[in-house]
Design a protein around this motif. Structure first.
Motif, PDB file in Angstrom:
ATOM      1  N   SER A   1       0.792  -1.229   0.000  1.00  0.00           N
ATOM      2  CA  SER A   1       0.000   0.000   0.000  1.00  0.00           C
ATOM      3  C   SER A   1       0.822   1.277   0.000  1.00  0.00           C
ATOM      4  CB  SER A   1      -0.929   0.021   1.232  1.00  0.00           C
ATOM      5  OG  SER A   1      -1.778  -1.101   1.244  1.00  0.00           O
ATOM      6  N   PHE A   2       2.137   1.181   0.177  1.00  0.00           N
ATOM      7  CA  PHE A   2       2.926   2.394   0.373  1.00  0.00           C
ATOM      8  C   PHE A   2       4.153   2.381  -0.528  1.00  0.00           C
ATOM      9  CE2 PHE A   2       6.285   4.765   2.609  1.00  0.00           C
ATOM     10  CZ  PHE A   2       5.657   6.001   2.731  1.00  0.00           C
ATOM     11  N   GLY A   3       4.501   3.570  -1.049  1.00  0.00           N
ATOM     12  CA  GLY A   3       5.685   3.697  -1.884  1.00  0.00           C
ATOM     13  C   GLY A   3       6.322   5.063  -1.737  1.00  0.00           C
ATOM     14  N   ILE A   4       7.591   5.172  -2.177  1.00  0.00           N
ATOM     15  CA  ILE A   4       8.307   6.443  -2.160  1.00  0.00           C
ATOM     16  C   ILE A   4       8.818   6.725  -3.572  1.00  0.00           C
ATOM     17  CG2 ILE A   4       8.952   6.313   0.265  1.00  0.00           C
ATOM     18  CD1 ILE A   4      11.712   5.341  -0.610  1.00  0.00           C
ATOM     19  N   VAL A   5       8.919   8.028  -3.890  1.00  0.00           N
ATOM     20  CA  VAL A   5       9.297   8.437  -5.244  1.00  0.00           C
ATOM     21  C   VAL A   5      10.243   9.630  -5.169  1.00  0.00           C
ATOM     22  CG1 VAL A   5       8.498   9.199  -7.510  1.00  0.00           C
ATOM     23  CG2 VAL A   5       7.080   7.653  -6.132  1.00  0.00           C
TER      24      VAL A   5
ATOM     25  N   LEU B   1      10.869  14.614  -2.978  1.00  0.00           N
ATOM     26  CA  LEU B   1      10.552  13.259  -2.572  1.00  0.00           C
ATOM     27  C   LEU B   1       9.039  13.131  -2.488  1.00  0.00           C
ATOM     28  CD1 LEU B   1      11.627  10.492  -1.593  1.00  0.00           C
ATOM     29  CD2 LEU B   1      11.493  11.400   0.747  1.00  0.00           C
ATOM     30  N   GLY B   2       8.533  12.069  -3.104  1.00  0.00           N
ATOM     31  CA  GLY B   2       7.105  11.825  -3.089  1.00  0.00           C
ATOM     32  C   GLY B   2       6.756  10.577  -2.301  1.00  0.00           C
ATOM     33  N   PHE B   3       5.535  10.547  -1.823  1.00  0.00           N
ATOM     34  CA  PHE B   3       5.000   9.398  -1.119  1.00  0.00           C
ATOM     35  C   PHE B   3       3.718   8.967  -1.818  1.00  0.00           C
ATOM     36  CE2 PHE B   3       7.368  12.036   1.798  1.00  0.00           C
ATOM     37  CZ  PHE B   3       8.226  11.136   2.415  1.00  0.00           C
ATOM     38  N   ARG B   4       3.524   7.654  -1.940  1.00  0.00           N
ATOM     39  CA  ARG B   4       2.356   7.128  -2.637  1.00  0.00           C
ATOM     40  C   ARG B   4       1.607   6.160  -1.728  1.00  0.00           C
ATOM     41  NH1 ARG B   4       4.115  10.675  -4.999  1.00  0.00           N
ATOM     42  NH2 ARG B   4       4.811  10.836  -7.182  1.00  0.00           N
ATOM     43  N   TYR B   5       0.290   6.361  -1.697  1.00  0.00           N
ATOM     44  CA  TYR B   5      -0.585   5.387  -1.035  1.00  0.00           C
ATOM     45  C   TYR B   5      -1.460   4.781  -2.122  1.00  0.00           C
ATOM     46  CZ  TYR B   5      -4.026   3.242   2.016  1.00  0.00           C
ATOM     47  OH  TYR B   5      -4.843   2.337   2.628  1.00  0.00           O
ATOM     48  N   TYR B   6      -1.308   3.480  -2.353  1.00  0.00           N
ATOM     49  CA  TYR B   6      -1.950   2.832  -3.489  1.00  0.00           C
ATOM     50  C   TYR B   6      -3.375   2.420  -3.128  1.00  0.00           C
ATOM     51  CZ  TYR B   6       2.757   2.741  -5.336  1.00  0.00           C
ATOM     52  OH  TYR B   6       3.993   3.118  -5.784  1.00  0.00           O
ATOM     53  N   THR B   7      -4.318   2.866  -3.945  1.00  0.00           N
ATOM     54  CA  THR B   7      -5.728   2.540  -3.764  1.00  0.00           C
ATOM     55  C   THR B   7      -6.218   1.757  -4.978  1.00  0.00           C
ATOM     56  OG1 THR B   7      -6.599   4.540  -4.851  1.00  0.00           O
ATOM     57  CG2 THR B   7      -5.977   4.719  -2.523  1.00  0.00           C
ATOM     58  N   ALA B   8      -7.481   1.338  -4.939  1.00  0.00           N
ATOM     59  CA  ALA B   8      -8.034   0.549  -6.037  1.00  0.00           C
ATOM     60  C   ALA B   8      -8.150   1.367  -7.316  1.00  0.00           C
ATOM     61  CB  ALA B   8      -9.410   0.009  -5.637  1.00  0.00           C
ATOM     62  N   VAL B   9      -8.306   2.680  -7.212  1.00  0.00           N
ATOM     63  CA  VAL B   9      -8.479   3.515  -8.406  1.00  0.00           C
ATOM     64  C   VAL B   9      -7.180   4.169  -8.853  1.00  0.00           C
ATOM     65  CG1 VAL B   9     -10.895   3.975  -7.912  1.00  0.00           C
ATOM     66  CG2 VAL B   9      -9.153   5.487  -6.962  1.00  0.00           C
TER      67      VAL B   9
ATOM     68  N   LEU C   1      -2.545   7.565  -4.459  1.00  0.00           N
ATOM     69  CA  LEU C   1      -2.708   8.898  -3.879  1.00  0.00           C
ATOM     70  C   LEU C   1      -1.319   9.501  -3.735  1.00  0.00           C
ATOM     71  CD1 LEU C   1      -4.586  11.012  -2.579  1.00  0.00           C
ATOM     72  CD2 LEU C   1      -4.219   9.856  -0.393  1.00  0.00           C
ATOM     73  N   ARG C   2      -1.130  10.696  -4.317  1.00  0.00           N
ATOM     74  CA  ARG C   2       0.207  11.285  -4.431  1.00  0.00           C
ATOM     75  C   ARG C   2       0.389  12.421  -3.426  1.00  0.00           C
ATOM     76  NH1 ARG C   2       2.358  15.406  -8.302  1.00  0.00           N
ATOM     77  NH2 ARG C   2       0.299  15.508  -9.239  1.00  0.00           N
ATOM     78  N   PHE C   3       1.509  12.394  -2.718  1.00  0.00           N
ATOM     79  CA  PHE C   3       1.918  13.486  -1.833  1.00  0.00           C
ATOM     80  C   PHE C   3       3.385  13.780  -2.131  1.00  0.00           C
ATOM     81  CE2 PHE C   3       3.900  15.070   2.045  1.00  0.00           C
ATOM     82  CZ  PHE C   3       3.078  16.140   2.359  1.00  0.00           C
ATOM     83  N   ASP C   4       3.663  14.960  -2.689  1.00  0.00           N
ATOM     84  CA  ASP C   4       5.015  15.322  -3.110  1.00  0.00           C
ATOM     85  C   ASP C   4       5.486  16.571  -2.385  1.00  0.00           C
ATOM     86  OD1 ASP C   4       5.091  13.244  -4.922  1.00  0.00           O
ATOM     87  OD2 ASP C   4       4.382  14.456  -6.589  1.00  0.00           O
ATOM     88  N   VAL C   5       6.759  16.560  -2.012  1.00  0.00           N
ATOM     89  CA  VAL C   5       7.438  17.735  -1.461  1.00  0.00           C
ATOM     90  C   VAL C   5       8.626  18.030  -2.369  1.00  0.00           C
ATOM     91  CG1 VAL C   5       8.575  18.750   0.535  1.00  0.00           C
ATOM     92  CG2 VAL C   5       6.777  17.035   0.865  1.00  0.00           C
ATOM     93  N   ALA C   6       8.724  19.272  -2.882  1.00  0.00           N
ATOM     94  CA  ALA C   6       9.794  19.621  -3.817  1.00  0.00           C
ATOM     95  C   ALA C   6      10.402  20.956  -3.432  1.00  0.00           C
ATOM     96  CB  ALA C   6       9.254  19.683  -5.250  1.00  0.00           C
TER      97      ALA C   6
ATOM     98  N   ASP D   1       9.542  30.192  -3.364  1.00  0.00           N
ATOM     99  CA  ASP D   1       9.429  29.756  -1.978  1.00  0.00           C
ATOM    100  C   ASP D   1      10.452  28.661  -1.692  1.00  0.00           C
ATOM    101  OD1 ASP D   1       7.313  31.507  -1.516  1.00  0.00           O
ATOM    102  OD2 ASP D   1       5.822  30.034  -2.199  1.00  0.00           O
ATOM    103  N   ASP D   2      10.591  28.352  -0.399  1.00  0.00           N
ATOM    104  CA  ASP D   2      11.562  27.343  -0.014  1.00  0.00           C
ATOM    105  C   ASP D   2      11.150  25.945  -0.476  1.00  0.00           C
ATOM    106  OD1 ASP D   2      13.165  29.222   1.202  1.00  0.00           O
ATOM    107  OD2 ASP D   2      12.206  28.979   3.158  1.00  0.00           O
ATOM    108  N   PHE D   3       9.859  25.694  -0.562  1.00  0.00           N
ATOM    109  CA  PHE D   3       9.392  24.368  -0.968  1.00  0.00           C
ATOM    110  C   PHE D   3       7.957  24.494  -1.474  1.00  0.00           C
ATOM    111  CE2 PHE D   3       8.233  24.885   3.452  1.00  0.00           C
ATOM    112  CZ  PHE D   3       6.927  24.413   3.503  1.00  0.00           C
ATOM    113  N   GLN D   4       7.506  23.431  -2.114  1.00  0.00           N
ATOM    114  CA  GLN D   4       6.127  23.335  -2.582  1.00  0.00           C
ATOM    115  C   GLN D   4       5.586  21.953  -2.220  1.00  0.00           C
ATOM    116  OE1 GLN D   4       4.313  25.746  -4.076  1.00  0.00           O
ATOM    117  NE2 GLN D   4       6.025  27.211  -4.108  1.00  0.00           N
ATOM    118  N   LEU D   5       4.290  21.896  -1.879  1.00  0.00           N
ATOM    119  CA  LEU D   5       3.601  20.650  -1.560  1.00  0.00           C
ATOM    120  C   LEU D   5       2.526  20.385  -2.609  1.00  0.00           C
ATOM    121  CD1 LEU D   5       3.052  21.007   2.303  1.00  0.00           C
ATOM    122  CD2 LEU D   5       4.919  19.854   1.130  1.00  0.00           C
TER     123      LEU D   5
END
Length: 670
Positions: free
Chosen positions: A602-606, A631-639, A642-647, A658-662
């Protein structure tokens, strides 16, 4: 009045005399079970018989298979899988004779496995021995044990009674070792493959051609294992079906072994039945979808020679319409007198309407959301209408998309779409309306193209073009290639798109320009499950015909944000005015790289790196890029994931970045 026949009475007497003998035979039979344990304890000389009080006494054993080549791991696994002794090891026998019977049963099973793996001369023997007992070390412990045993015996004797339940070491069964000695012998090889083809008017017996051997996955000289030989028969049926015989069937397979040469010769026999052309098409199961529309998906012309490939193509195309839960396309009935065979299409329809939506967030664009309603069978012939709405702090819009399949030609679609937006970005503010009407069709496998006319209206205020209003008409041509395995989370394949769009002004005849863009992405899985994927993308584009200041603000190129260069604000990569607002440009260049690692189910990193820039001229003045990493984080669902990225921007500009973006959204970044 009942009368008894003396002969019957005599017979009855004999039967009564036999009954005690049968009962005695049953009792004696019960004294020796399959495992060699006596049931009633009569002790009729059976040395494996077990007294009734010892029924729970069993002899543990181990199983060894020796003589198998270390490279034959699959063979060893197959032998262990069919072994009764191995399967029942957790339920040991009560005697050596019981274990011997298990071993004897295994011999025949092992012979079958050896033959199926090409070893026709295999020899198998077995041996049962007591497992060697490892002596205890240490004299003191041994002496102490002997003294204790003697003391216990004296005590029991003194008390005048030994414990009936006490178990001495001599009473404990000695474990056994069952060893199978397997001599596989030399493997047999395929020496010839012959075909016997029985047609309505002739019978042909001949060797298989090189092409037929390739189609049946057989090679002269390969080991004569069972599975390829069996599968080749079905492949042979497919070969003859490809020649226009829809009712072909296999009749007999003959496998002959030459023990002197260690070879196998194979002969396949087939009855083809009559050759046939495609006949009438019948549709079953359609309720809401028009039957003629479904039948129109056939990929063959009426009267064309039967081909199973065309049947598969038709089934695949119908399944991809998203109108059906199940699609079966098959020939039905015998070949008619006209040489045609009817075809049945059986479908199970799915629900035709759906609604959905999603949410996203980024520090630059703020929260956003989208929703849609879709009807996939609007007028009964697969017409798809999709109405959508997108809302964020920067853009708010509605859209409508319409697609009618099988427009004028098979697999050609009529497409139309329209969008209305209100824009409030740093680059421009105001309203835009655009529409497109055209034709879309496939161009070979994984390729498609669309071509049509477009009309657009914009009323925008840009950074260097206040109070601009444009009425544009133009053409739009798009060539696409996509052989990826998943639209939201691809693990392999390539995406590629070229877009060429010339525009002209409707109210200002002097306005004219052409926008050309090229975008692509590549996905490479480093493992067979797709848990670790390298992904790369690139985009470039140019605008020819007008200077930047004469172009509508929304037709210029911009970069930055969640869909391009993460780490920079939306549209902020490229030329800026004195207030640090984006000016856009006439050319763009972007690249990006990701490594997608699925750590758990269910979980991954990118981790990712991206770079790009926008240029005022139609060709870049230089290739300098602004780079970002994250660095991104992924939560894998049936569809989809779900992506969460910090850059973070690696080329941070003072008072701009800015110092970072979400970024939070559904699906991969590309």
């Amino acid at each position: 009045m009942n009368r008894h026949n003396p002969r019957n009475l005599a017979s009855l007497g004999r039967y009564r005399a036999i009954v005690p003998l049968l009962l005695a035979g049953t009792i004696l039979g019960a004294c020796s079970s399959d495992e060699g344990s006596g049931g009633l304890g009569f002790g009729f000389g059976n040395e494996d018989a077990v007294e009734q009080g010892d029924l729970r006494s069993t002899i543990p054993y181990e199983v060894e298979l020796v003589g198998i080549d270390a490279q034959e791991s699959d063979l060893l696994s197959a032998l262990e899988a069919v072994s009764t002794a191995r399967r029942l090891q957790s339920r040991p026998t009560a005697s050596r004779a019981g274990l011997q019977r298990r071993a004897e049963d295994d011999i025949e099973r092992f012979q079958a496995v050896l033959r199926s793996n090409g070893f026709y001369d295999g020899q198998i023997t077995f041996d049962i021995q007591e497992k060697p007992v490892v002596p205890q070390s240490g004299n003191e412990n041994t002496e102490l044990s002997e003294n204790a045993a003697a003391g216990d015996a004296t005590s029991d004797t003194a008390n005048g009674a030994a414990s009936e339940d006490a178990v001495s070491p001599a009473d404990t069964p000695t474990p056994l070792v069952l060893t199978y000695n397997i001599d596989t012998g030399a493997p047999y090889l395929i020496s010839s493959v012959d075909l016997v083809i029985v047609r309505p008017d002739e019978t042909i017996e001949r060797p298989a051609t090189d092409e037929e051997l390739v189609r049946t996955r057989l090679q002269i000289g390969q080991r004569a294992t069972a599975q390829p030989i069996i599968l080749a028969e079905q492949y042979g049926v497919d070969v003859l079906k490809d020649q226009g015989y829809p009712l072909v069937k296999s009749t007999k397979r003959t496998v002959m072994a030459d023990t002197a040469r260690k070879t196998i010769s194979i002969k396949y026999a087939f009855e083809t039945g009559p050759a046939a052309n495609f006949g009438a098409v019948t549709v079953n199961g359609a309720e809401q979808v028009d039957q003629d529309f479904i039948a129109g998906y056939r990929s063959w012309d009426p009267g064309e020679q039967y081909s199973p490939e065309e049947v598969r193509t038709t089934r695949r195309d119908l399944a991809q319409t998203n109108l059906f839960d199940s699609v079966i396309v098959k020939v039905a009935g015998p070949v008619g007198e006209n040489g045609e065979i009817p075809v049945e299409i059986n479908v199970v329809e799915r629900k035709m309407r759906s609604i959905g939506g999603g949410l996203d967030f980024s520090t630059a664009e703020g929260p956003g959301g989208n929703a849609f309603w879709e009807h996939r069978n609007l007028f009964g012939a697969g017409e798809r209408l999709r109405l959508g709405m997108d809302v964020s702090s920067l853009e708010q819009g509605v859209s409508a998309e319409f697609k009618k399949p099988q427009f004028l030609e098979r697999k050609q679609s009529f497409v139309a779409d329209a969008h209305a937006k209100n824009n409030d970005t740093d680059a421009y503010k105001g309203s835009t309306i655009d529409s497109f009407v055209g034709i879309e069709r496939p161009l070979g496998e994984n390729w498609s193209a669309s071509l049509g006319v477009t009309a657009e209206y914009s009323d925008l205020t840009g950074s260097d073009s206040p109070n601009e209003e444009f009425y544009l008409a133009g053409l739009r041509g798009i060539l696409r290639h996509d052989n990826t395995d998943n639209p939201l989370d691809p693990t392999k394949g390539t995406r590629f798109e070229i877009n060429v769009s010339p525009y002209m002004g409707l109210t200002d005849q002097d306005t004219g320009f052409t926008s050309v863009s090229l975008a692509g992405s590549q996905y490479l899985s480093v493992d067979k499950d797709g848990d670790y994927v390298f992904a790369a993308r690139a985009r470039t584009g140019t605008i020819i015909g007008e200077e930047r200041g004469s172009l509508p603000s929304n037709k210029r190129y911009y970069s930055g944000g969640g869909g391009s260069i993460r780490g920079y604000e939306y549209q902020k990569v490229g030329p800026l005015d004195d207030d640090h607002d984006p000016l856009g440009g006439r050319s763009v260049l972007e690249v990006g790289f990701e490594f997608r690692a699925r750590v758990t189910e269910s979980f991954g990193i990118v981790p990712f790196v991206e770079g790009g820039n926008v240029y005022a001229r139609s060709e870049p003045e230089d290739i300098s890029l602004l780079w970002a990493a994250g660095l991104g984080f992924r939560y894998y669902t049936a569809v989809g994931p779900l992506r969460f990225d910090v850059a973070v921007p690696l080329d941070k500009r003072d008072n701009v970045d800015d110092d970072f973006q979400l970024y939070i959204s559904l699906g991969q970044a590309f």
